[in-house]
Motif scaffolding. Structure first.
Motif, mmCIF file in Angstrom:
data_model
loop_
_atom_site.group_PDB
_atom_site.id
_atom_site.type_symbol
_atom_site.label_atom_id
_atom_site.label_comp_id
_atom_site.label_asym_id
_atom_site.label_seq_id
_atom_site.Cartn_x
_atom_site.Cartn_y
_atom_site.Cartn_z
ATOM 1 N N GLY A 130 11.261 -11.155 -1.156
ATOM 2 C CA GLY A 130 10.642 -10.075 -0.398
ATOM 3 C C GLY A 130 9.390 -9.557 -1.069
ATOM 4 N N PRO A 131 8.608 -8.772 -0.342
ATOM 5 C CA PRO A 131 7.373 -8.231 -0.883
ATOM 6 C C PRO A 131 7.605 -7.472 -2.180
ATOM 7 N N ALA A 132 6.582 -7.472 -3.004
ATOM 8 C CA ALA A 132 6.641 -6.809 -4.302
ATOM 9 C C ALA A 132 6.886 -5.320 -4.139
ATOM 10 N N ALA A 133 7.555 -4.771 -5.117
ATOM 11 C CA ALA A 133 7.795 -3.331 -5.108
ATOM 12 C C ALA A 133 6.477 -2.604 -5.328
ATOM 13 N N GLY A 134 6.439 -1.382 -4.947
ATOM 14 C CA GLY A 134 5.229 -0.590 -5.130
ATOM 15 C C GLY A 134 5.061 0.335 -3.962
ATOM 16 N N GLY A 135 3.934 0.988 -3.923
ATOM 17 C CA GLY A 135 3.669 1.933 -2.858
ATOM 18 C C GLY A 135 3.471 1.251 -1.527
ATOM 19 N N ALA A 136 3.637 2.026 -0.491
ATOM 20 C CA ALA A 136 3.427 1.512 0.861
ATOM 21 C C ALA A 136 1.945 1.271 1.094
ATOM 22 N N ILE A 137 1.647 0.237 1.829
ATOM 23 C CA ILE A 137 0.264 -0.050 2.198
ATOM 24 C C ILE A 137 -0.193 1.012 3.181
ATOM 25 N N ASP A 138 -1.340 1.609 2.906
ATOM 26 C CA ASP A 138 -1.921 2.610 3.798
ATOM 27 C C ASP A 138 -2.956 1.921 4.675
ATOM 28 N N PRO A 139 -2.652 1.738 5.955
ATOM 29 C CA PRO A 139 -3.564 0.991 6.820
ATOM 30 C C PRO A 139 -4.809 1.765 7.240
ATOM 31 N N VAL A 140 -4.850 3.058 6.985
ATOM 32 C CA VAL A 140 -5.970 3.893 7.445
ATOM 33 C C VAL A 140 -7.285 3.373 6.874
ATOM 34 N N GLY A 141 -8.231 3.159 7.754
ATOM 35 C CA GLY A 141 -9.556 2.706 7.359
ATOM 36 C C GLY A 141 -9.678 1.212 7.142
ATOM 37 N N HIS A 142 -8.616 0.464 7.418
ATOM 38 C CA HIS A 142 -8.651 -0.978 7.185
ATOM 39 C C HIS A 142 -8.378 -1.774 8.451
ATOM 40 N N GLY A 143 -8.434 -1.126 9.598
ATOM 41 C CA GLY A 143 -8.325 -1.798 10.881
ATOM 42 C C GLY A 143 -7.094 -2.663 11.026
ATOM 43 N N ALA A 144 -7.281 -3.777 11.755
ATOM 44 C CA ALA A 144 -6.157 -4.677 12.049
ATOM 45 C C ALA A 144 -5.570 -5.279 10.776
ATOM 46 N N ALA A 145 -6.399 -5.531 9.775
ATOM 47 C CA ALA A 145 -5.892 -6.101 8.528
ATOM 48 C C ALA A 145 -4.907 -5.135 7.872
ATOM 49 N N GLY A 146 -5.262 -3.868 7.806
ATOM 50 C CA GLY A 146 -4.378 -2.870 7.213
ATOM 51 C C GLY A 146 -3.107 -2.686 8.013
ATOM 52 N N ARG A 147 -3.246 -2.659 9.336
ATOM 53 C CA ARG A 147 -2.061 -2.490 10.179
ATOM 54 C C ARG A 147 -1.140 -3.705 10.080
ATOM 55 N N LEU A 148 -1.721 -4.901 10.007
ATOM 56 C CA LEU A 148 -0.918 -6.119 9.879
ATOM 57 C C LEU A 148 -0.154 -6.119 8.560
ATOM 58 N N LEU A 149 -0.836 -5.800 7.477
ATOM 59 C CA LEU A 149 -0.174 -5.776 6.176
ATOM 60 C C LEU A 149 0.911 -4.708 6.116
ATOM 61 N N ALA A 150 0.626 -3.530 6.675
ATOM 62 C CA ALA A 150 1.632 -2.461 6.683
ATOM 63 C C ALA A 150 2.861 -2.885 7.483
ATOM 64 N N ALA A 151 2.638 -3.526 8.627
ATOM 65 C CA ALA A 151 3.758 -3.998 9.452
ATOM 66 C C ALA A 151 4.555 -5.067 8.705
ATOM 67 N N ALA A 152 3.856 -5.969 8.023
ATOM 68 C CA ALA A 152 4.540 -7.007 7.266
ATOM 69 C C ALA A 152 5.349 -6.392 6.128
#
Length: 170
Positions: A3-25
């Motif tokens: 599974g994805p590495a531990a750490g803080g949640a990805i903040d998609p704000v200001g990163h468009g579809a790339a940020g939203r995709l990574l946050a969803a993943a």
């Protein structure tokens, strides 16, 4: 892949579809990879630009030449030489190969003719194919983009991110 590495949640704000995709993943515990021809690493770069991308970005293969598509992704070299790489079947094969190569959950692939003129097989500039493989879903989309090489590449990268986000959110 674990599974994805531990750490803080990805903040998609200001990163468009790339940020939203990574946050969803990240929320779903999924890993992402890319296999790129036309976009030449631009797609992976846009994903990696998002802080925290290492939590779910496995890697990317920039396979611009036929030989690279064959050696890295295992595509049929004779088929590429005979028919070219700007086809939906090639995008599909690239996405599936990236999933295997990176042992990941989601793969995004791009192939196309950036221009300024048609490719060696007569495919008009601005024609591209995007494939996204996620779970049991495999979606291939043909794209027509206008403009010079940088504009075509940027448009296809954006469409690929948008398509991947739609597939992941299905």
């Amino acid at each position: 892949m674990a599974g994805p590495a531990a750490g803080g949640a990805i903040d998609p704000v200001g990163h468009g579809a790339a940020g939203r995709l990574l946050a969803a993943a990240q929320q779903r515990g999924l890993w992402i990879a890319t296999a790129e021809s036309l976009t030449g690493g631009m797609l992976a770069s846009r994903l990696i630009d998002v802080p925290g991308a290492s939590a779910c970005m496995a890697g990317g293969a920039c396979t611009y030449s036929f030989e690279a598509k064959h050696r890295v992704l295992g595509l049929d070299l004779a088929d590429l030489e005979e028919h070219g790489a700007v086809r939906g079947s090639v995008a599909r094969a690239m996405a599936l190969a990236a999933r295997r190569l990176y042992d990941c959950d989601i793969a995004i692939a791009t192939t196309g003719a950036a221009g300024p003129g048609p490719d060696d097989y007569g495919v008009p500039a601005g024609t591209a194919f995007i494939a996204v493989s996620a779970g049991e879903e495999l979606v291939v989309e043909e794209v027509r983009a206008d403009g010079d090489r940088p504009a075509v590449r940027a448009a296809v990268a954006q469409r690929a991110l948008d398509l991947a986000l739609r597939v992941v959110e299905m």
